[in-house]
Write a protein that holds these residues in place. Structure first.
Motif, mmCIF file in Angstrom:
data_model
loop_
_atom_site.group_PDB
_atom_site.id
_atom_site.type_symbol
_atom_site.label_atom_id
_atom_site.label_comp_id
_atom_site.label_asym_id
_atom_site.label_seq_id
_atom_site.Cartn_x
_atom_site.Cartn_y
_atom_site.Cartn_z
ATOM 1 N N ALA A 63 1.060 -2.750 -12.047
ATOM 2 C CA ALA A 63 -0.374 -2.462 -12.175
ATOM 3 C C ALA A 63 -0.912 -1.879 -10.875
ATOM 4 N N TYR A 64 -0.498 -2.442 -9.758
ATOM 5 C CA TYR A 64 -0.906 -1.930 -8.447
ATOM 6 C C TYR A 64 -0.430 -0.495 -8.275
ATOM 7 N N ALA A 65 0.826 -0.230 -8.625
ATOM 8 C CA ALA A 65 1.380 1.127 -8.489
ATOM 9 C C ALA A 65 0.591 2.115 -9.342
ATOM 10 N N ARG A 66 0.239 1.718 -10.547
ATOM 11 C CA ARG A 66 -0.537 2.608 -11.420
ATOM 12 C C ARG A 66 -1.921 2.893 -10.850
ATOM 13 N N ARG A 67 -2.547 1.891 -10.272
ATOM 14 C CA ARG A 67 -3.897 2.073 -9.715
ATOM 15 C C ARG A 67 -3.881 2.913 -8.449
ATOM 16 N N MET A 68 -2.764 2.913 -7.736
ATOM 17 C CA MET A 68 -2.667 3.718 -6.515
ATOM 18 C C MET A 68 -2.886 5.201 -6.797
ATOM 19 N N ILE A 75 -8.764 -0.910 -5.628
ATOM 20 C CA ILE A 75 -7.869 -2.060 -5.691
ATOM 21 C C ILE A 75 -8.533 -3.228 -4.975
ATOM 22 N N THR A 76 -8.575 -4.356 -5.659
ATOM 23 C CA THR A 76 -9.274 -5.515 -5.107
ATOM 24 C C THR A 76 -8.357 -6.354 -4.220
ATOM 25 N N ASP A 77 -8.974 -7.215 -3.438
ATOM 26 C CA ASP A 77 -8.204 -8.152 -2.621
ATOM 27 C C ASP A 77 -7.334 -9.049 -3.501
ATOM 28 N N ASP A 78 -7.851 -9.426 -4.663
ATOM 29 C CA ASP A 78 -7.080 -10.274 -5.572
ATOM 30 C C ASP A 78 -5.848 -9.538 -6.096
ATOM 31 N N GLU A 79 -5.992 -8.256 -6.407
ATOM 32 C CA GLU A 79 -4.840 -7.474 -6.880
ATOM 33 C C GLU A 79 -3.795 -7.342 -5.773
ATOM 34 N N ALA A 80 -4.242 -7.082 -4.572
ATOM 35 C CA ALA A 80 -3.311 -6.989 -3.447
ATOM 36 C C ALA A 80 -2.652 -8.346 -3.190
ATOM 37 N N ALA A 81 -3.418 -9.426 -3.296
ATOM 38 C CA ALA A 81 -2.861 -10.764 -3.079
ATOM 39 C C ALA A 81 -1.802 -11.094 -4.131
ATOM 40 N N LEU A 87 5.885 -9.969 -3.529
ATOM 41 C CA LEU A 87 6.746 -9.195 -2.626
ATOM 42 C C LEU A 87 6.601 -9.530 -1.148
ATOM 43 N N GLY A 88 5.566 -10.273 -0.790
ATOM 44 C CA GLY A 88 5.269 -10.513 0.616
ATOM 45 C C GLY A 88 4.479 -9.348 1.206
ATOM 46 N N GLU A 89 3.951 -9.550 2.402
ATOM 47 C CA GLU A 89 3.138 -8.502 3.055
ATOM 48 C C GLU A 89 3.939 -7.221 3.300
ATOM 49 N N PRO A 90 5.174 -7.323 3.842
ATOM 50 C CA PRO A 90 5.949 -6.088 4.034
ATOM 51 C C PRO A 90 6.222 -5.372 2.706
ATOM 52 N N GLY A 91 6.397 -6.132 1.645
ATOM 53 C CA GLY A 91 6.611 -5.538 0.334
ATOM 54 C C GLY A 91 5.394 -4.795 -0.172
ATOM 55 N N LEU A 92 4.197 -5.326 0.102
ATOM 56 C CA LEU A 92 2.962 -4.635 -0.271
ATOM 57 C C LEU A 92 2.884 -3.283 0.427
ATOM 58 N N VAL A 93 3.220 -3.257 1.704
ATOM 59 C CA VAL A 93 3.190 -2.000 2.453
ATOM 60 C C VAL A 93 4.214 -1.023 1.879
ATOM 61 N N ALA A 94 5.433 -1.506 1.644
ATOM 62 C CA ALA A 94 6.478 -0.636 1.084
ATOM 63 C C ALA A 94 6.081 -0.129 -0.297
#
Length: 119
Positions: A63-68, A75-81, A87-94
């Motif tokens: 869902a995050y990838a589609r919204r990008m 993208i909300t803080d809840d979606e990123a969380a 995936l962890g923080e590094p995974g979010l960046v990747a």
């Protein structure tokens, strides 16, 4: 690194090497299966998806990838969380990098710049 993007960057060996390192690191951080799932999710948004493939990727990640693609600023803080929880923080960046590169490749193909699509 090889492929059309590498050829486009051939005028600058340093830039090509840095780009290749950057792309490989993002892909390695997610792993090949998740990279492919993200690439397909982004292609679906562009209406350029190949045959849908089953994926074990968490829905929050896809869902995050589609919204990008068209809604990255919404993208909300809840979606990123939710992605960080998977995936962890590094995974979010990747994930953000891989989704952005996949988006750019789809856009390049859509406007007739296949030389910049799919390195």
């Amino acid at each position: 690194m090889s492929g059309p993007v590498a050829q486009a960057l051939a005028g600058s060996a340093d830039l090509a090497a840095r780009y290749g390192t950057f792309r490989k690191a993002a892909h390695a951080a997610l792993g090949p299966e998740l990279v492919e799932a993200v690439r397909r999710a982004v292609a679906e948004v562009h209406g350029a998806a190949e045959e849908a493939a089953a994926s074990d990727a968490p829905e929050a990640v896809l869902a995050y990838a589609r919204r990008m693609v068209f809604e990255h600023t919404a993208i909300t803080d809840d979606e990123a969380a939710a992605v960080v929880a998977e995936l962890g923080e590094p995974g979010l960046v990747a994930l953000s990098v891989v989704a952005a590169l996949s988006d750019a490749e789809c856009r390049a193909a859509a406007v007739g710049l296949p030389a910049l699509a799919r390195a």
